[in-house]
Design an enzyme around this catalytic site. Structure first.
Site, PDB file in Angstrom:
ATOM      1  N   TYR A 253     -14.168   5.688 -12.847  1.00 36.69           N
ATOM      2  CA  TYR A 253     -14.126   4.583 -12.108  1.00 36.69           C
ATOM      3  C   TYR A 253     -14.948   3.459 -12.833  1.00 36.69           C
ATOM      4  O   TYR A 253     -14.609   2.152 -12.895  1.00 36.69           O
ATOM      5  CB  TYR A 253     -15.013   4.788 -10.841  1.00 36.69           C
ATOM      6  CG  TYR A 253     -15.049   3.912  -9.736  1.00 36.69           C
ATOM      7  CD1 TYR A 253     -13.865   3.264  -9.178  1.00 36.69           C
ATOM      8  CD2 TYR A 253     -16.316   2.822  -9.536  1.00 36.69           C
ATOM      9  CE1 TYR A 253     -14.181   2.358  -8.030  1.00 36.69           C
ATOM     10  CE2 TYR A 253     -16.445   2.040  -8.592  1.00 36.69           C
ATOM     11  CZ  TYR A 253     -15.226   1.728  -7.880  1.00 36.69           C
ATOM     12  OH  TYR A 253     -15.322   0.744  -7.015  1.00 36.69           O
TER      13      TYR A 253
ATOM     14  N   ASP B  11       0.850  -1.174   0.074  1.00 39.91           N
ATOM     15  CA  ASP B  11      -0.020   0.038  -0.148  1.00 39.91           C
ATOM     16  C   ASP B  11       0.978   1.206  -0.119  1.00 39.91           C
ATOM     17  O   ASP B  11       2.074   1.317   0.297  1.00 39.91           O
ATOM     18  CB  ASP B  11      -0.844   0.158   1.275  1.00 39.91           C
ATOM     19  CG  ASP B  11      -2.275   0.657   0.925  1.00 39.91           C
ATOM     20  OD1 ASP B  11      -2.223   1.587   0.469  1.00 39.91           O
ATOM     21  OD2 ASP B  11      -3.104   0.132   1.504  1.00 39.91           O
TER      22      ASP B  11
END
Length: 242
Positions: free
Chosen positions: A149, A39
């Site tokens: 998206y 991450d």
């Protein structure tokens, strides 16, 4: 724990928090030898977790190579890749700038290309591997906003099928996972009226929680799904059922 991932080495992106973190912790409880949660964010409670946390900007192919090379050097293999990291912006098409479009597709789609391209040679060499690409219900149905998206999440379905078909005979499985409205940091700032509409649209009349997508990812990653590839698993409380 029933050791459904006994001896497996897994890499999960977006693993510092939310459903990615839930997947990482669950995979360790299920007997994985190592789970690497990658991450750009720092993970809370990392010092007390059995999960290995590393920094990875998924939009940078050189960082993908460094992380995967390190995993192979330490463990000798990589059995599972969960492409979970993503961002969501809400602009409809007429408000989507080039910058918004490029940013969302870089994070949500191009990163998956980088990850799979880097991992596949290792999985092919070991004649085994499971890739799970996290899409969304908006990869399967229309929504009146979030143009970029939805473009990315719809494409994830087909690139997963492509890899499944291309590398099935190499022992590699690839599937897409399509969560509905899951309570997570990614959507904690979403407008209340959007949340209410998403919940009202489910058959179970409640939001999902991260462990519910984590169990779905566990199934797809495990040998229990040895005959499951090129499919799209929906975890949405019945939102798309009508």
């Amino acid at each position: 724990m029933v050791d459904r991932l006994k001896g497996k080495i897994a890499l999960i992106t977006g693993g510092a928090r939310g459903q990615g973190r839930e997947m990482a912790e669950l995979f360790m409880r299920e007997g994985a030898t190592a789970v690497i949660a990658a991450d750009v964010l720092d993970a809370e409670g990392a010092e007390t977790s059995p999960v290995t946390f590393v920094k990875l900007d998924i939009t940078k192919k050189d960082e993908w190579k460094s992380v995967i090379d390190a995993i192979i050097a330490e463990h000798g293999r990589l059995d599972i890749l969960i492409n979970n990291a993503a961002i969501c912006l809400y602009e409809p098409i007429l408000e989507t700038t080039d910058e918004i479009y490029d940013r969302v597709l870089d994070v949500d789609l191009k990163s998956i290309f980088y990850g799979m391209r880097e991992v596949l040679p290792h999985m092919i060499a070991q004649k085994a591997g499971s890739i799970v690409n996290v899409s969304s219900i908006w990869g399967l149905a229309g929504v009146d906003s979030s143009y970029a998206y939805q473009a990315a999440k719809g494409a994830i379905l087909n690139v997963s099928k492509n890899v499944a078909i291309t590398h099935g005979q190499d022992g590699v499985r690839c599937n897409s996972l399509h969560p509905g409205y899951i309570l997570s940091p990614m959507n904690e700032h979403q407008a209340p009226e959007i949340n209410a509409a998403l919940i009202a649209g489910t058959a179970v009349k409640r939001p999902g929680i991260p462990i519910e997508t984590a169990y779905a990812a566990l199934f797809l990653a495990s040998d229990e799904a040895s005959y499951v590839t090129g499919t799209s698993l929906v975890v949405d409380g019945g939102y798309l059922a009508p």
